[in-house]
Enzyme design. Structure first.
Site, PDB file in Angstrom:
ATOM      1  N   GLN A  40     -14.591 -18.964   1.638  1.00 35.38           N
ATOM      2  CA  GLN A  40     -14.464 -19.536   0.296  1.00 35.38           C
ATOM      3  C   GLN A  40     -13.347 -18.884  -0.512  1.00 35.38           C
ATOM      4  O   GLN A  40     -13.013 -19.355  -1.589  1.00 35.38           O
ATOM      5  CB  GLN A  40     -15.788 -19.447  -0.451  1.00 35.38           C
ATOM      6  CG  GLN A  40     -16.827 -20.363   0.147  1.00 35.38           C
ATOM      7  CD  GLN A  40     -18.158 -20.257  -0.560  1.00 35.38           C
ATOM      8  OE1 GLN A  40     -18.376 -19.416  -1.413  1.00 35.38           O
ATOM      9  NE2 GLN A  40     -19.073 -21.123  -0.183  1.00 35.38           N
ATOM     10  N   ASN A  41     -12.770 -17.788  -0.004  1.00 34.64           N
ATOM     11  CA  ASN A  41     -11.627 -17.201  -0.697  1.00 34.64           C
ATOM     12  C   ASN A  41     -10.455 -18.156  -0.511  1.00 34.64           C
ATOM     13  O   ASN A  41     -10.197 -18.637   0.595  1.00 34.64           O
ATOM     14  CB  ASN A  41     -11.296 -15.813  -0.147  1.00 34.64           C
ATOM     15  CG  ASN A  41     -10.300 -15.085  -1.024  1.00 34.64           C
ATOM     16  OD1 ASN A  41      -9.153 -15.516  -1.156  1.00 34.64           O
ATOM     17  ND2 ASN A  41     -10.723 -13.999  -1.627  1.00 34.64           N
ATOM     18  N   GLN A  42      -9.735 -18.417  -1.573  1.00 36.46           N
ATOM     19  CA  GLN A  42      -8.691 -19.444  -1.558  1.00 36.46           C
ATOM     20  C   GLN A  42      -7.305 -18.902  -1.201  1.00 36.46           C
ATOM     21  O   GLN A  42      -6.328 -19.654  -1.203  1.00 36.46           O
ATOM     22  CB  GLN A  42      -8.641 -20.121  -2.931  1.00 36.46           C
ATOM     23  CG  GLN A  42      -9.948 -20.799  -3.279  1.00 36.46           C
ATOM     24  CD  GLN A  42     -10.043 -21.190  -4.741  1.00 36.46           C
ATOM     25  OE1 GLN A  42      -9.466 -20.553  -5.608  1.00 36.46           O
ATOM     26  NE2 GLN A  42     -10.791 -22.245  -5.011  1.00 36.46           N
ATOM     27  N   SER A 142      -7.784 -15.189  -6.193  1.00 39.45           N
ATOM     28  CA  SER A 142      -8.134 -16.150  -5.146  1.00 39.45           C
ATOM     29  C   SER A 142      -9.609 -16.065  -4.772  1.00 39.45           C
ATOM     30  O   SER A 142     -10.114 -16.879  -4.002  1.00 39.45           O
ATOM     31  CB  SER A 142      -7.277 -15.898  -3.895  1.00 39.45           C
ATOM     32  OG  SER A 142      -7.589 -14.644  -3.315  1.00 39.45           O
TER      33      SER A 142
END
Length: 165
Positions: A40-42, A142
């Site tokens: 889920q880290n962008q 992020s």
């Protein structure tokens, strides 16, 4: 009690023009020994336009190679700290990296970007007066804990490309 966490070595070479600094890898990243491993880290989606290719589908080593090929380096400002979970808000007892010393070894370095407020606060302290030599860029984090959506974050991240041309 919070465990002591340790960050990873820098991902740099002599061609790096842009250094992107995070705070300290989260639990998933530490467990996998990979920068920005949490799905889920962008980070990898945000860096794709900067690198000129989709990074998220690539194997990890290929992601790092693509960053270096685009003249982007990667590191963290925190060498080690105690932290419960992955939230930057719980980071304590910080031992910082010598960001200024690393930057001094990068002859092409033009800009240093900080992935989130914690990285910015600690990184600027570590750089001290050396910060004047570089463009300093504050980025929206992020992290999935920073709930602003990808679309809202993307323009600030896409602007990093200007330091690579």
């Amino acid at each position: 009690m919070a465990d002591r966490k340790h960050s990873f070595p820098p991902v740099v070479d002599a061609r790096v023009r842009l250094l992107v600094l995070g705070s300290l890898p989260g639990e998933r990243s530490l467990a996998e020994r990979r920068y920005y491993a949490h799905p889920q880290n962008q980070f990898w989606r945000l860096m794709s336009p900067v690198a000129g290719q989709e990074l998220a589908p690539l194997p990890y080593e290929a992601r790092l190679a693509a960053l270096l090929a685009a003249h982007v380096g990667l590191w963290d400002v925190v060498a080690s700290a105690t932290r419960t979970g992955s939230a930057d808000a719980t980071i304590r007892d910080i031992q910082g990296h010598d960001v200024a010393a690393l930057a001094a070894t990068l002859p092409e370095l033009r800009a240093i970007a900080f992935n989130g407020g914690t990285a910015l606060r600690h990184g600027l302290k570590q750089l001290g007066t050396a910060a004047q030599r570089y463009e300093i860029v504050a980025l929206p984090s992020s992290s999935p804990l920073h709930t602003v959506g990808l679309t809202a974050k993307l323009p600030a991240w896409e602007a990093l490309g200007t330091y690579l041309r």
